[in-house]
Every structure is written in structure tokens, then in C-alpha cells.
Design a protein around this motif. Structure first.
Motif, PDB file in Angstrom:
ATOM      1  N   MET A   1       0.843  -1.171   0.000  1.00  0.00           N
ATOM      2  CA  MET A   1       0.000   0.000   0.000  1.00  0.00           C
ATOM      3  C   MET A   1       0.894   1.243   0.000  1.00  0.00           C
ATOM      4  O   MET A   1       1.933   1.266   0.639  1.00  0.00           O
ATOM      5  CB  MET A   1      -0.890  -0.033   1.241  1.00  0.00           C
ATOM      6  N   LYS A   2       0.440   2.273  -0.713  1.00  0.00           N
ATOM      7  CA  LYS A   2       1.207   3.513  -0.818  1.00  0.00           C
ATOM      8  C   LYS A   2       0.290   4.718  -0.642  1.00  0.00           C
ATOM      9  O   LYS A   2      -0.916   4.613  -0.824  1.00  0.00           O
ATOM     10  CB  LYS A   2       1.874   3.610  -2.193  1.00  0.00           C
ATOM     11  N   ILE A   3       0.905   5.847  -0.309  1.00  0.00           N
ATOM     12  CA  ILE A   3       0.176   7.112  -0.291  1.00  0.00           C
ATOM     13  C   ILE A   3       0.066   7.582  -1.730  1.00  0.00           C
ATOM     14  O   ILE A   3       1.067   7.707  -2.434  1.00  0.00           O
ATOM     15  CB  ILE A   3       0.900   8.161   0.568  1.00  0.00           C
ATOM     16  N   VAL A   4      -1.161   7.824  -2.178  1.00  0.00           N
ATOM     17  CA  VAL A   4      -1.416   8.257  -3.554  1.00  0.00           C
ATOM     18  C   VAL A   4      -1.354   9.774  -3.653  1.00  0.00           C
ATOM     19  O   VAL A   4      -0.736  10.316  -4.562  1.00  0.00           O
ATOM     20  CB  VAL A   4      -2.785   7.731  -4.044  1.00  0.00           C
ATOM     21  N   ASP A  30      -5.248   1.788  -1.754  1.00  0.00           N
ATOM     22  CA  ASP A  30      -6.392   0.878  -1.662  1.00  0.00           C
ATOM     23  C   ASP A  30      -7.721   1.615  -1.518  1.00  0.00           C
ATOM     24  O   ASP A  30      -8.763   1.015  -1.310  1.00  0.00           O
ATOM     25  CB  ASP A  30      -6.208  -0.119  -0.521  1.00  0.00           C
ATOM     26  N   GLY A  31      -7.680   2.974  -1.609  1.00  0.00           N
ATOM     27  CA  GLY A  31      -8.892   3.772  -1.518  1.00  0.00           C
ATOM     28  C   GLY A  31      -9.212   4.268  -0.116  1.00  0.00           C
ATOM     29  O   GLY A  31     -10.080   5.106   0.061  1.00  0.00           O
TER      30      GLY A  31
END
Length: 78
Positions: A1-4, A30-31
């Protein structure tokens, strides 16, 4: 998971030049959203409404009104 992306204005845009007051909101790949705020679990845990609960791994955090209001336009509707 990453910071978008950051949701709303950066702490610097909100006037935090010292880095001491930096609440922030980020959208994750992941929203979901990640929030940087002031930890307030002990203060608010017993004040939660009867239909609210918190798991042992969850914390209650306070995010400044300005942070959330300035993020409003960036929060998706769905």
C-alpha cells in the motif's frame, strides 16, 4: 500500500512553518485514507455514542477543522 495523494492543503499552505502542527489527510492506494492528528483516545473513548465502538488497534485522533474543511473539495463522492 502507498500514499497516492494529499487530501486538501499541506500544513505549510495552512500556515505551519515550524512543523509543530501538521495534521494531514492522505488517500491510500487501496482507496482508504490515512490521517495525522492529535491522539485523543483516552480523552474521548468513554464519550463515544452508544452505537460507536473502537477496536483495540484503533485510535481516536483529532484533526483541526481547517484541515478537514480545506480537504472537502478533494474528497471523492464515491
Amino acid at each position: 500500500m502507498k500514499i497516492v495523494r494529499r487530501i486538501g492543503a499541506s500544513p505549510r499552505e495552512r500556515g505551519s512553518m515550524s512543523g509543530e502542527s501538521c495534521p494531514d489527510i492522505f488517500e491510500l492506494s487501496d482507496g482508504n485514507f490515512a490521517v495525522i492528528g492529535t491522539e485523543a483516545t483516552a480523552e474521548f473513548d468513554t464519550l463515544l455514542p452508544a452505537d460507536a465502538s473502537r477496536a483495540d488497534y484503533e485510535r481516536i485522533v483529532i484533526v483541526s477543522r481547517e484541515t478537514l474543511v480545506r480537504a472537502k473539495d478533494d474528497i471523492p463522492d464515491a
